[in-house]
Scaffold this motif. Structure first.
Motif, PDB file in Angstrom:
ATOM      1  N   ARG A 178     -26.335  26.427  13.589  1.00  0.00           N
ATOM      2  CA  ARG A 178     -25.727  25.094  13.698  1.00  0.00           C
ATOM      3  C   ARG A 178     -26.569  24.070  12.934  1.00  0.00           C
ATOM      4  NH1 ARG A 178     -25.692  24.796  18.727  1.00  0.00           N
ATOM      5  NH2 ARG A 178     -23.514  25.296  19.164  1.00  0.00           N
ATOM      6  N   MET A 179     -27.873  24.116  13.129  1.00  0.00           N
ATOM      7  CA  MET A 179     -28.749  23.180  12.433  1.00  0.00           C
ATOM      8  C   MET A 179     -28.673  23.393  10.920  1.00  0.00           C
ATOM      9  SD  MET A 179     -30.815  20.659  12.440  1.00  0.00           S
ATOM     10  CE  MET A 179     -31.442  20.436  14.126  1.00  0.00           C
ATOM     11  N   ALA A 180     -28.681  24.640  10.472  1.00  0.00           N
ATOM     12  CA  ALA A 180     -28.613  24.922   9.040  1.00  0.00           C
ATOM     13  C   ALA A 180     -27.347  24.343   8.427  1.00  0.00           C
ATOM     14  CB  ALA A 180     -28.678  26.430   8.801  1.00  0.00           C
ATOM     15  N   ALA A 181     -26.212  24.521   9.113  1.00  0.00           N
ATOM     16  CA  ALA A 181     -24.941  24.001   8.600  1.00  0.00           C
ATOM     17  C   ALA A 181     -24.954  22.482   8.543  1.00  0.00           C
ATOM     18  CB  ALA A 181     -23.788  24.499   9.470  1.00  0.00           C
ATOM     19  N   GLN A 182     -25.502  21.850   9.560  1.00  0.00           N
ATOM     20  CA  GLN A 182     -25.492  20.391   9.597  1.00  0.00           C
ATOM     21  C   GLN A 182     -26.496  19.785   8.619  1.00  0.00           C
ATOM     22  OE1 GLN A 182     -25.771  19.384  13.775  1.00  0.00           O
ATOM     23  NE2 GLN A 182     -23.750  20.232  14.209  1.00  0.00           N
ATOM     24  N   VAL A 183     -27.605  20.470   8.376  1.00  0.00           N
ATOM     25  CA  VAL A 183     -28.518  20.023   7.323  1.00  0.00           C
ATOM     26  C   VAL A 183     -27.806  20.082   5.968  1.00  0.00           C
ATOM     27  CG1 VAL A 183     -30.600  20.642   6.027  1.00  0.00           C
ATOM     28  CG2 VAL A 183     -30.662  20.558   8.525  1.00  0.00           C
ATOM     29  N   ALA A 184     -27.043  21.136   5.742  1.00  0.00           N
ATOM     30  CA  ALA A 184     -26.288  21.240   4.491  1.00  0.00           C
ATOM     31  C   ALA A 184     -25.271  20.104   4.364  1.00  0.00           C
ATOM     32  CB  ALA A 184     -25.588  22.594   4.411  1.00  0.00           C
ATOM     33  N   GLU A 185     -24.591  19.765   5.451  1.00  0.00           N
ATOM     34  CA  GLU A 185     -23.658  18.631   5.428  1.00  0.00           C
ATOM     35  C   GLU A 185     -24.361  17.345   5.017  1.00  0.00           C
ATOM     36  OE1 GLU A 185     -20.106  18.288   8.461  1.00  0.00           O
ATOM     37  OE2 GLU A 185     -21.952  18.799   9.498  1.00  0.00           O
ATOM     38  N   ARG A 186     -25.490  17.081   5.653  1.00  0.00           N
ATOM     39  CA  ARG A 186     -26.208  15.842   5.353  1.00  0.00           C
ATOM     40  C   ARG A 186     -26.762  15.850   3.926  1.00  0.00           C
ATOM     41  NH1 ARG A 186     -27.448  16.543  10.965  1.00  0.00           N
ATOM     42  NH2 ARG A 186     -29.443  17.585  10.579  1.00  0.00           N
ATOM     43  N   SER A 187     -27.065  17.025   3.414  1.00  0.00           N
ATOM     44  CA  SER A 187     -27.542  17.123   2.039  1.00  0.00           C
ATOM     45  C   SER A 187     -26.418  16.834   1.048  1.00  0.00           C
ATOM     46  CB  SER A 187     -28.146  18.509   1.796  1.00  0.00           C
ATOM     47  OG  SER A 187     -29.262  18.730   2.641  1.00  0.00           O
ATOM     48  N   VAL A 188     -25.200  17.272   1.359  1.00  0.00           N
ATOM     49  CA  VAL A 188     -24.036  16.917   0.536  1.00  0.00           C
ATOM     50  C   VAL A 188     -23.832  15.408   0.536  1.00  0.00           C
ATOM     51  CG1 VAL A 188     -21.514  17.065   0.368  1.00  0.00           C
ATOM     52  CG2 VAL A 188     -22.862  19.136   0.775  1.00  0.00           C
ATOM     53  N   THR A 189     -23.912  14.801   1.715  1.00  0.00           N
ATOM     54  CA  THR A 189     -23.746  13.347   1.826  1.00  0.00           C
ATOM     55  C   THR A 189     -24.798  12.617   0.996  1.00  0.00           C
ATOM     56  OG1 THR A 189     -22.779  13.558   4.031  1.00  0.00           O
ATOM     57  CG2 THR A 189     -23.697  11.408   3.441  1.00  0.00           C
ATOM     58  N   ALA A 190     -26.035  13.095   1.025  1.00  0.00           N
ATOM     59  CA  ALA A 190     -27.109  12.473   0.249  1.00  0.00           C
ATOM     60  C   ALA A 190     -26.847  12.587  -1.248  1.00  0.00           C
ATOM     61  CB  ALA A 190     -28.449  13.122   0.605  1.00  0.00           C
ATOM     62  N   ALA A 191     -26.321  13.723  -1.669  1.00  0.00           N
ATOM     63  CA  ALA A 191     -26.016  13.893  -3.090  1.00  0.00           C
ATOM     64  C   ALA A 191     -24.863  12.987  -3.521  1.00  0.00           C
ATOM     65  CB  ALA A 191     -25.692  15.353  -3.385  1.00  0.00           C
ATOM     66  N   LEU A 192     -23.824  12.917  -2.690  1.00  0.00           N
ATOM     67  CA  LEU A 192     -22.672  12.073  -3.042  1.00  0.00           C
ATOM     68  C   LEU A 192     -23.034  10.593  -3.056  1.00  0.00           C
ATOM     69  CD1 LEU A 192     -19.692  13.795  -1.187  1.00  0.00           C
ATOM     70  CD2 LEU A 192     -20.139  13.707  -3.653  1.00  0.00           C
ATOM     71  N   ALA A 193     -24.092  10.213  -2.360  1.00  0.00           N
ATOM     72  CA  ALA A 193     -24.500   8.809  -2.330  1.00  0.00           C
ATOM     73  C   ALA A 193     -24.933   8.315  -3.704  1.00  0.00           C
ATOM     74  CB  ALA A 193     -25.635   8.613  -1.324  1.00  0.00           C
ATOM     75  N   ILE A 194     -25.308   9.223  -4.607  1.00  0.00           N
ATOM     76  CA  ILE A 194     -25.709   8.794  -5.943  1.00  0.00           C
ATOM     77  C   ILE A 194     -24.645   9.114  -6.989  1.00  0.00           C
ATOM     78  CG2 ILE A 194     -28.151   9.100  -5.349  1.00  0.00           C
ATOM     79  CD1 ILE A 194     -28.097  11.557  -7.281  1.00  0.00           C
ATOM     80  N   ALA A 261     -27.130  28.710   5.630  1.00  0.00           N
ATOM     81  CA  ALA A 261     -25.954  27.844   5.653  1.00  0.00           C
ATOM     82  C   ALA A 261     -25.131  28.113   4.408  1.00  0.00           C
ATOM     83  CB  ALA A 261     -26.365  26.374   5.702  1.00  0.00           C
ATOM     84  N   ASP A 262     -23.825  27.978   4.535  1.00  0.00           N
ATOM     85  CA  ASP A 262     -22.902  28.145   3.411  1.00  0.00           C
ATOM     86  C   ASP A 262     -21.675  27.307   3.727  1.00  0.00           C
ATOM     87  OD1 ASP A 262     -21.242  28.921   1.368  1.00  0.00           O
ATOM     88  OD2 ASP A 262     -21.135  31.038   1.941  1.00  0.00           O
ATOM     89  N   ILE A 263     -21.602  26.108   3.154  1.00  0.00           N
ATOM     90  CA  ILE A 263     -20.464  25.224   3.392  1.00  0.00           C
ATOM     91  C   ILE A 263     -19.921  24.747   2.048  1.00  0.00           C
ATOM     92  CG2 ILE A 263     -21.462  24.458   5.588  1.00  0.00           C
ATOM     93  CD1 ILE A 263     -21.901  21.699   4.180  1.00  0.00           C
ATOM     94  N   ALA A 264     -18.719  24.231   2.051  1.00  0.00           N
ATOM     95  CA  ALA A 264     -18.139  23.680   0.827  1.00  0.00           C
ATOM     96  C   ALA A 264     -17.471  22.347   1.137  1.00  0.00           C
ATOM     97  CB  ALA A 264     -17.127  24.643   0.217  1.00  0.00           C
ATOM     98  N   ARG A 265     -17.735  21.387   0.267  1.00  0.00           N
ATOM     99  CA  ARG A 265     -17.113  20.077   0.336  1.00  0.00           C
ATOM    100  C   ARG A 265     -16.817  19.620  -1.088  1.00  0.00           C
ATOM    101  NH1 ARG A 265     -16.517  21.373   4.829  1.00  0.00           N
ATOM    102  NH2 ARG A 265     -17.003  20.243   6.764  1.00  0.00           N
ATOM    103  N   CYS A 266     -15.781  18.797  -1.265  1.00  0.00           N
ATOM    104  CA  CYS A 266     -15.405  18.321  -2.587  1.00  0.00           C
ATOM    105  C   CYS A 266     -15.159  16.818  -2.573  1.00  0.00           C
ATOM    106  CB  CYS A 266     -14.134  19.018  -3.083  1.00  0.00           C
ATOM    107  SG  CYS A 266     -14.370  20.769  -3.478  1.00  0.00           S
ATOM    108  N   ALA A 267     -15.361  16.225  -3.744  1.00  0.00           N
ATOM    109  CA  ALA A 267     -15.104  14.800  -3.929  1.00  0.00           C
ATOM    110  C   ALA A 267     -14.490  14.614  -5.309  1.00  0.00           C
ATOM    111  CB  ALA A 267     -16.390  13.999  -3.796  1.00  0.00           C
ATOM    112  N   VAL A 268     -13.981  13.418  -5.565  1.00  0.00           N
ATOM    113  CA  VAL A 268     -13.444  13.081  -6.879  1.00  0.00           C
ATOM    114  C   VAL A 268     -13.908  11.676  -7.227  1.00  0.00           C
ATOM    115  CG1 VAL A 268     -11.254  12.245  -5.926  1.00  0.00           C
ATOM    116  CG2 VAL A 268     -11.355  12.999  -8.310  1.00  0.00           C
ATOM    117  N   LEU A 269     -14.274  11.477  -8.490  1.00  0.00           N
ATOM    118  CA  LEU A 269     -14.686  10.154  -8.939  1.00  0.00           C
ATOM    119  C   LEU A 269     -13.430   9.334  -9.231  1.00  0.00           C
ATOM    120  CD1 LEU A 269     -17.011   8.259  -9.650  1.00  0.00           C
ATOM    121  CD2 LEU A 269     -16.907   9.132 -12.000  1.00  0.00           C
ATOM    122  N   GLY A 270     -13.070   8.480  -8.285  1.00  0.00           N
ATOM    123  CA  GLY A 270     -11.837   7.715  -8.388  1.00  0.00           C
ATOM    124  C   GLY A 270     -10.791   8.262  -7.439  1.00  0.00           C
ATOM    125  N   GLU A 271      -9.533   8.013  -7.754  1.00  0.00           N
ATOM    126  CA  GLU A 271      -8.433   8.460  -6.898  1.00  0.00           C
ATOM    127  C   GLU A 271      -7.954   9.850  -7.307  1.00  0.00           C
ATOM    128  OE1 GLU A 271      -7.030   7.126  -4.124  1.00  0.00           O
ATOM    129  OE2 GLU A 271      -8.808   5.851  -4.256  1.00  0.00           O
TER     130      GLU A 271
END
Length: 392
Positions: A178-194, A261-271
């Motif tokens: 659980r901790m490994a997965a949530q650390v990965a989530e927060r790491s994705v959030t940190a990357a998307l912040a830039i 941990a092994d998670i996947a999340r996606c974003a797009v620059l713009g709409e």
């Protein structure tokens, strides 16, 4: 202790086996708590965990002298050791860990790991026993060498048995996962912040890694790709710069407390474009269906078929996959596999990564992947963020 002892002893009785021996790094750690660094970072160094059946003796480890200091940090619950090879070191008394390491080195070491293993088995009266040994971590010739040293023993392969045992996690394993997965989530959030126009994949991975390390983790899986590169399943971050309208795909995770941990999340620059919205909606429906179906007694092949049908029905009739998830633990791909030919059945305590990626080469890749634990009443997700397509 990480070991699911009840499950292990049940499987040993079913073989039947008088002892089981872990040789792969994951199995040595699982059976003893010994994390021998040399064994994890390169092929060749040998460490073993010996676990006798109840009433057949005490557990022990076999380890090279140069890695025996890992037995002095308090993380291993099995500390009786048979050393092989030598490690020359001067001694200055007064340091507790140094003194403990020196005491181990004071043993007369065995010439090689198989000689040490044979001695450990003889000392436990197992020279004529049925011994189940994880064959994967041995070097060529080691199986034959052990058979020659213990000619009256019956040696049985055990890699598949230990993989099955590890499929159902203890609560300590669940906590770490659980901790490994949530650390990965927060790491994705940190990357998307830039994330902004002109930022590179390499810059995002550095932000991801920095957050992972800051939380006590170790980066392992680091796939981050922009635009057409997001469709490369094993993309290695490059100096490619982000452009408006492009997808950012993360398939990422590290280790925390040795667990993956092994998670996947996606974003797009713009709409997102209408096509991106269509694909995201369909694969998210498949992911949600996997959450609904993950309960004890569910056949993995049936879960696969239902998830695939859901994605196709929800807008991607051409959707194809070889699997829609896998177990996770000390290894990134623990049992079970959620695939069409799987004969496995979900059990309470299994931790799964459920996923429904979609790749259009030359255009984009979208992926959603969550981690959950199977409970008696259904799935308990580890995730704190939804698998949405985020606009940045």
């Amino acid at each position: 202790m990480l070991t699911n002892l009840g499950r292990l002893h049940d499987r040993m009785a079913a073989i039947p086996a008088d002892a089981v021996i872990g040789t792969m790094p994951e199995n040595v750690l699982y059976l003893s708590g010994l994390w021998a660094m040399t064994q994890w970072i390169r092929r060749g160094p040998q460490a073993y965990a010996v676990h006798p059946a109840p009433g057949r003796g005490t557990p022990c480890v076999v380890v090279g002298a140069s890695a025996a200091d890992h037995l002095t940090d308090g993380s291993a619950w099995v500390t009786e050791a048979y050393l092989h090879g030598r490690f020359p070191a001067e001694r200055l008394a007064g340091d507790a860990e140094g003194d403990a390491f020196a005491a181990l080195l004071a043993q007369e070491p065995f010439s090689d790991p198989i000689a040490a293993l044979a001695a450990a088995l003889r000392d436990r009266g197992l020279a004529r026993a049925r011994i189940a040994i994880d064959e994967v971590g041995l070097m060529p010739g080691h199986w034959q060498a052990l058979a020659a040293l213990l000619p009256e023993a019956v040696l049985l392969p055990a890699a598949a048995v230990l993989r099955d045992v590890r499929a159902v996690k203890t609560e300590e394993e669940v906590r770490r996962l659980r901790m490994a997965a949530q650390v990965a989530e927060r790491s994705v959030t940190a990357a998307l912040a830039i994330a902004r126009e002109g930022v590179t994949e390499e810059e995002l991975i550095r932000a991801f890694d920095a957050r992972t390390v800051a939380e006590g983790g170790q980066p392992v899986l680091r796939c981050i790709g922009f635009g057409p590169r997001s469709a490369l399943p094993n993309v290695v971050p490059s100096r490619r710069a982000l452009r408006p309208g492009e997808v950012i795909r993360f398939d990422a995770g590290g280790r925390w407390g040795h667990y993956r941990a092994d998670i996947a999340r996606c974003a797009v620059l713009g709409e997102p474009s209408p096509r991106l919205r269509q694909v995201q909606r369909a694969i998210r429906a498949g992911l949600d269906r996997a959450h609904e179906l993950a309960r004890p007694g569910m056949r993995c092949a049936e879960l696969f078929a239902d998830v695939m049908e859901t994605v196709r029905r929800e807008g991607l009739p051409e959707y194809r996959r070889e699997h829609v998830g896998h177990g996770i633990g000390l290894d990134g791909y623990d049992a079970p596999l959620l695939g069409p030919s799987s004969t496995e059945v979900l059990e309470a305590g299994m931790v799964l990564c459920v996923e429904t990626p979609f790749y259009t080469l030359g255009a984009f890749g979208l992926q959603v992947e969550d981690t959950l634990v199977v409970r008696e009443g259904g799935a308990e997700s580890f995730m704190t963020t939804p698998a949405d397509l985020v606009s940045v």
